[in-house]
Design a protein around this motif. Structure first.
Motif, PDB file in Angstrom:
ATOM      1  N   SER A  54       0.810  -1.215   0.000  1.00  0.00           N
ATOM      2  CA  SER A  54       0.000   0.000   0.000  1.00  0.00           C
ATOM      3  C   SER A  54       0.848   1.271   0.000  1.00  0.00           C
ATOM      4  O   SER A  54       0.366   2.334  -0.375  1.00  0.00           O
ATOM      5  CB  SER A  54      -0.947   0.009   1.197  1.00  0.00           C
ATOM      6  N   VAL A  55       2.104   1.160   0.410  1.00  0.00           N
ATOM      7  CA  VAL A  55       2.985   2.330   0.375  1.00  0.00           C
ATOM      8  C   VAL A  55       3.105   2.853  -1.048  1.00  0.00           C
ATOM      9  O   VAL A  55       3.191   4.059  -1.276  1.00  0.00           O
ATOM     10  CB  VAL A  55       4.392   1.973   0.917  1.00  0.00           C
ATOM     11  N   PHE A  56       3.066   1.942  -2.023  1.00  0.00           N
ATOM     12  CA  PHE A  56       3.361   2.288  -3.410  1.00  0.00           C
ATOM     13  C   PHE A  56       2.128   2.276  -4.309  1.00  0.00           C
ATOM     14  O   PHE A  56       2.239   2.521  -5.514  1.00  0.00           O
ATOM     15  CB  PHE A  56       4.395   1.296  -3.966  1.00  0.00           C
ATOM     16  N   SER A  57       0.971   1.986  -3.747  1.00  0.00           N
ATOM     17  CA  SER A  57      -0.232   1.860  -4.573  1.00  0.00           C
ATOM     18  C   SER A  57      -0.797   3.218  -4.948  1.00  0.00           C
ATOM     19  O   SER A  57      -0.686   4.183  -4.197  1.00  0.00           O
ATOM     20  CB  SER A  57      -1.301   1.038  -3.845  1.00  0.00           C
ATOM     21  N   ILE A  58      -1.429   3.272  -6.108  1.00  0.00           N
ATOM     22  CA  ILE A  58      -2.005   4.536  -6.564  1.00  0.00           C
ATOM     23  C   ILE A  58      -3.218   4.919  -5.722  1.00  0.00           C
ATOM     24  O   ILE A  58      -3.524   6.099  -5.537  1.00  0.00           O
ATOM     25  CB  ILE A  58      -2.361   4.461  -8.061  1.00  0.00           C
ATOM     26  N   GLU A  59      -3.915   3.914  -5.172  1.00  0.00           N
ATOM     27  CA  GLU A  59      -5.078   4.194  -4.320  1.00  0.00           C
ATOM     28  C   GLU A  59      -4.673   4.824  -2.999  1.00  0.00           C
ATOM     29  O   GLU A  59      -5.471   5.487  -2.340  1.00  0.00           O
ATOM     30  CB  GLU A  59      -5.849   2.902  -4.054  1.00  0.00           C
ATOM     31  N   ASN A  60      -3.425   4.617  -2.600  1.00  0.00           N
ATOM     32  CA  ASN A  60      -2.966   5.091  -1.294  1.00  0.00           C
ATOM     33  C   ASN A  60      -1.855   6.126  -1.432  1.00  0.00           C
ATOM     34  O   ASN A  60      -1.019   6.277  -0.542  1.00  0.00           O
ATOM     35  CB  ASN A  60      -2.480   3.896  -0.467  1.00  0.00           C
ATOM     36  N   GLU A  61      -1.856   6.842  -2.548  1.00  0.00           N
ATOM     37  CA  GLU A  61      -0.839   7.873  -2.755  1.00  0.00           C
ATOM     38  C   GLU A  61      -0.896   8.930  -1.652  1.00  0.00           C
ATOM     39  O   GLU A  61      -1.921   9.145  -1.026  1.00  0.00           O
ATOM     40  CB  GLU A  61      -1.056   8.555  -4.108  1.00  0.00           C
ATOM     41  N   ARG A  62       0.243   9.546  -1.435  1.00  0.00           N
ATOM     42  CA  ARG A  62       0.364  10.641  -0.461  1.00  0.00           C
ATOM     43  C   ARG A  62       0.110  10.149   0.959  1.00  0.00           C
ATOM     44  O   ARG A  62      -0.387  10.878   1.810  1.00  0.00           O
ATOM     45  CB  ARG A  62      -0.581  11.800  -0.826  1.00  0.00           C
ATOM     46  N   ASN A  63       0.441   8.883   1.194  1.00  0.00           N
ATOM     47  CA  ASN A  63       0.246   8.326   2.535  1.00  0.00           C
ATOM     48  C   ASN A  63       1.293   8.864   3.502  1.00  0.00           C
ATOM     49  O   ASN A  63       2.290   9.477   3.092  1.00  0.00           O
ATOM     50  CB  ASN A  63       0.252   6.796   2.475  1.00  0.00           C
ATOM     51  N   ASN A  64       1.094   8.592   4.772  1.00  0.00           N
ATOM     52  CA  ASN A  64       1.880   9.227   5.815  1.00  0.00           C
ATOM     53  C   ASN A  64       3.213   8.543   6.077  1.00  0.00           C
ATOM     54  O   ASN A  64       3.914   8.895   7.014  1.00  0.00           O
ATOM     55  CB  ASN A  64       1.072   9.290   7.127  1.00  0.00           C
ATOM     56  N   GLU A  65       3.574   7.562   5.272  1.00  0.00           N
ATOM     57  CA  GLU A  65       4.922   6.998   5.356  1.00  0.00           C
ATOM     58  C   GLU A  65       5.878   7.728   4.427  1.00  0.00           C
ATOM     59  O   GLU A  65       7.088   7.729   4.635  1.00  0.00           O
ATOM     60  CB  GLU A  65       4.906   5.508   5.017  1.00  0.00           C
ATOM     61  N   ILE A  66       5.329   8.359   3.411  1.00  0.00           N
ATOM     62  CA  ILE A  66       6.154   8.996   2.391  1.00  0.00           C
ATOM     63  C   ILE A  66       6.653  10.352   2.878  1.00  0.00           C
ATOM     64  O   ILE A  66       5.869  11.221   3.259  1.00  0.00           O
ATOM     65  CB  ILE A  66       5.370   9.159   1.081  1.00  0.00           C
ATOM     66  N   ILE A  67       7.967  10.519   2.849  1.00  0.00           N
ATOM     67  CA  ILE A  67       8.587  11.795   3.216  1.00  0.00           C
ATOM     68  C   ILE A  67       8.695  12.699   1.988  1.00  0.00           C
ATOM     69  O   ILE A  67       8.436  13.892   2.066  1.00  0.00           O
ATOM     70  CB  ILE A  67       9.974  11.546   3.839  1.00  0.00           C
ATOM     71  N   TRP A  68       9.071  12.104   0.872  1.00  0.00           N
ATOM     72  CA  TRP A  68       9.101  12.871  -0.383  1.00  0.00           C
ATOM     73  C   TRP A  68       8.894  11.925  -1.542  1.00  0.00           C
ATOM     74  O   TRP A  68       9.478  10.834  -1.591  1.00  0.00           O
ATOM     75  CB  TRP A  68      10.426  13.619  -0.552  1.00  0.00           C
ATOM     76  N   ALA A  69       8.027  12.297  -2.464  1.00  0.00           N
ATOM     77  CA  ALA A  69       7.754  11.508  -3.664  1.00  0.00           C
ATOM     78  C   ALA A  69       7.649  12.434  -4.861  1.00  0.00           C
ATOM     79  O   ALA A  69       7.357  13.626  -4.730  1.00  0.00           O
ATOM     80  CB  ALA A  69       6.456  10.715  -3.500  1.00  0.00           C
ATOM     81  N   LEU A  70       7.886  11.867  -6.035  1.00  0.00           N
ATOM     82  CA  LEU A  70       7.735  12.607  -7.284  1.00  0.00           C
ATOM     83  C   LEU A  70       6.353  12.328  -7.843  1.00  0.00           C
ATOM     84  O   LEU A  70       6.064  11.195  -8.235  1.00  0.00           O
ATOM     85  CB  LEU A  70       8.805  12.169  -8.288  1.00  0.00           C
ATOM     86  N   PRO A  71       5.468  13.319  -7.890  1.00  0.00           N
ATOM     87  CA  PRO A  71       4.113  13.098  -8.409  1.00  0.00           C
ATOM     88  C   PRO A  71       4.139  12.649  -9.863  1.00  0.00           C
ATOM     89  O   PRO A  71       4.885  13.194 -10.680  1.00  0.00           O
ATOM     90  CB  PRO A  71       3.452  14.463  -8.252  1.00  0.00           C
ATOM     91  N   CYS A  72       3.330  11.655 -10.178  1.00  0.00           N
ATOM     92  CA  CYS A  72       3.276  11.118 -11.537  1.00  0.00           C
ATOM     93  C   CYS A  72       1.833  11.050 -12.018  1.00  0.00           C
ATOM     94  O   CYS A  72       0.906  10.926 -11.221  1.00  0.00           O
ATOM     95  CB  CYS A  72       3.886   9.713 -11.592  1.00  0.00           C
ATOM     96  N   GLN A  73       1.680  11.094 -13.316  1.00  0.00           N
ATOM     97  CA  GLN A  73       0.373  10.926 -13.943  1.00  0.00           C
ATOM     98  C   GLN A  73       0.520   9.954 -15.105  1.00  0.00           C
ATOM     99  O   GLN A  73       1.522  10.005 -15.840  1.00  0.00           O
ATOM    100  CB  GLN A  73      -0.173  12.268 -14.452  1.00  0.00           C
ATOM    101  N   SER A  74      -0.457   9.094 -15.267  1.00  0.00           N
ATOM    102  CA  SER A  74      -0.393   8.143 -16.368  1.00  0.00           C
ATOM    103  C   SER A  74      -0.711   8.826 -17.689  1.00  0.00           C
ATOM    104  O   SER A  74      -1.613   9.660 -17.763  1.00  0.00           O
ATOM    105  CB  SER A  74      -1.370   6.990 -16.129  1.00  0.00           C
TER     106      SER A  74
END
Length: 398
Positions: free
Chosen positions: A147-167
């Motif tokens: 779930s850390v990496f799933s699109i349904e659970n994006e922006r979860n509270n484990e992520i410190i920094w991520a690169l936003p992506c769009q299909s």
């Protein structure tokens, strides 16, 4: 050296901002974000090359017609440059942003890059201090690994920094799974139009070493595939390492990111995770161990990671019998938790095992480790040496 150009570009933008008439509060935050960006580029340079020929003097950069040959900074000065940028940024940056500004660098990102610098420098007390600063910001492990990496659970509270992506957009798209999946995998991926290039594998030697514990969710679908069903002429067959199926000869398939149902070609919308809390927890455990041995706190941090993966209370007694044993166990745990997230090379260098790893994989002949010990750093590009008229010296061994 691309990162040198980015350091200098960021320096010029900071200078432009400082001399601009915009609101002072806005200016202060923008400058802090740029300092964090520059600090990260400097850290990348330090990680890859040791030090580099950079300047943060905008006046020098604004007059390229004046020949100023920049020499590589001494190590202590270069490290101080990274620290100064990141500490200044962390003082100003917010803990989080509104949803519309997701992806901007935050206080947690600045702290994380700093603690990673200190980990590589083996400044364990400093590394511990900044890991704890990250702890205080309220990050939490997600309930399940995938779930850390799933699109349904994006922006979860484990992520410190991520690169936003769009299909399938004109912007950034995540092409990781496209590179990993084999063409014959329609049974797991529901959208048959998704491109599958089968470029990356997890070598079986790595898999066999790290994933021997039964029930470890990090080694199961959808995160990691050791076998899969496929259809050939209407018959459903099983591909596995044992039957020599081509896609699995080299290794397991590190899918990592669950399916994005909106993906129709090579780009998925799953945000690319750069830094996350589980990584920091394991580094905190390592920093504590290096100072005080395997304390209950350090063991407990690793146990939380393993419990989330479905294997609670499975740390063997031998792993906590000494500082050396626990050090090796934490390194292996980082290999299980963080595979394909871009941390392994740095981890192995820190533990003095980078060259040995290359020997184990057959890239370096046994007995010739000393001939390749310099390869913990990359060579300085020849064009950089030429442009400096020889003032920039090549890294030892190249």
């Amino acid at each position: 050296m691309l990162f040198v150009k980015e350091v200098h570009r960021t320096t010029l933008v900071i200078d432009d901002l400082l001399n601009s008439p915009i609101d002072e509060k806005v200016k202060k935050q923008y400058v802090a974000e740029l300092q964090c960006i520059r600090g990260q580029y400097l850290f990348f340079l330090y990680d890859f090359y040791g030090t580099a020929s950079v300047t943060t003097d905008a006046e020098i950069l604004r007059h390229p017609e004046d020949e100023v040959i920049l020499e590589r900074l001494p190590k202590d000065e270069f490290v101080k440059l990274i620290e100064t940028d990141l500490k200044a940024a962390a003082e100003v940056l917010p803990v989080s942003y509104d949803a519309s500004e997701y992806g901007r660098l935050s206080k947690g990102a600045a702290y994380t890059i700093l603690e990673k610098l200190y980990m590589q420098e083996k400044r364990w007390a400093d590394a511990e201090a900044y890991c704890r600063k990250v702890q205080e910001l309220g990050y939490q492990l997600q309930d399940t690994y995938s779930s850390v990496f799933s699109i349904e659970n994006e922006r979860n509270n484990e992520i410190i920094w991520a690169l936003p992506c769009q299909s399938e957009s004109n912007g950034n798209g995540n092409t990781w799974t496209t590179h990993v999946l084999p063409p014959q995998l329609p049974t797991l991926w529901t959208n048959s139009k998704v491109q599958r290039w089968n470029v990356y594998n997890m070598p079986w030697g790595y898999y066999d070493h790290h994933f021997q514990q039964a029930g470890d969710q990090r080694a199961m679908a959808p995160s990691l595939l050791t076998e899969f069903e496929y259809v050939n002429d209407g018959e459903t067959l099983l591909a596995s390492r044992d039957n020599g199926y081509p896609n699995l000869v080299k290794g397991a398939l590190p899918v990592k990111y669950p399916e994005d149902p909106t993906q129709i070609s090579e780009k998925a919308g799953n945000d690319v995770v750069v830094y996350r809390y589980a990584d920091v927890m394991l580094e905190l455990a390592e920093a504590i161990n290096e100072q005080n041995g395997p304390t209950q706190e350090a063991i407990g941090l690793v146990e939380q990671i393993r419990a989330r993966a479905g294997i609670p209370n499975t740390i063997p007694a031998t792993a906590t019998a000494s500082k050396e044993n626990f050090r090796d166990f934490v390194l292996d745990e980082r290999g299980r938790e963080l595979y394909c997230e871009g941390h392994r090379r740095r981890d192995l260098i820190r533990h003095g095992k980078w060259i040995k790893s290359a020997v184990d994989q057959g890239y370096i002949p046994v007995g010739r480790e000393a001939d390749f010990k310099h390869m913990v750093l990359f060579p300085i590009p020849q064009e950089v040496i030429d442009e400096s008229k020889g003032k920039v010296k090549q890294n030892d061994g190249y």
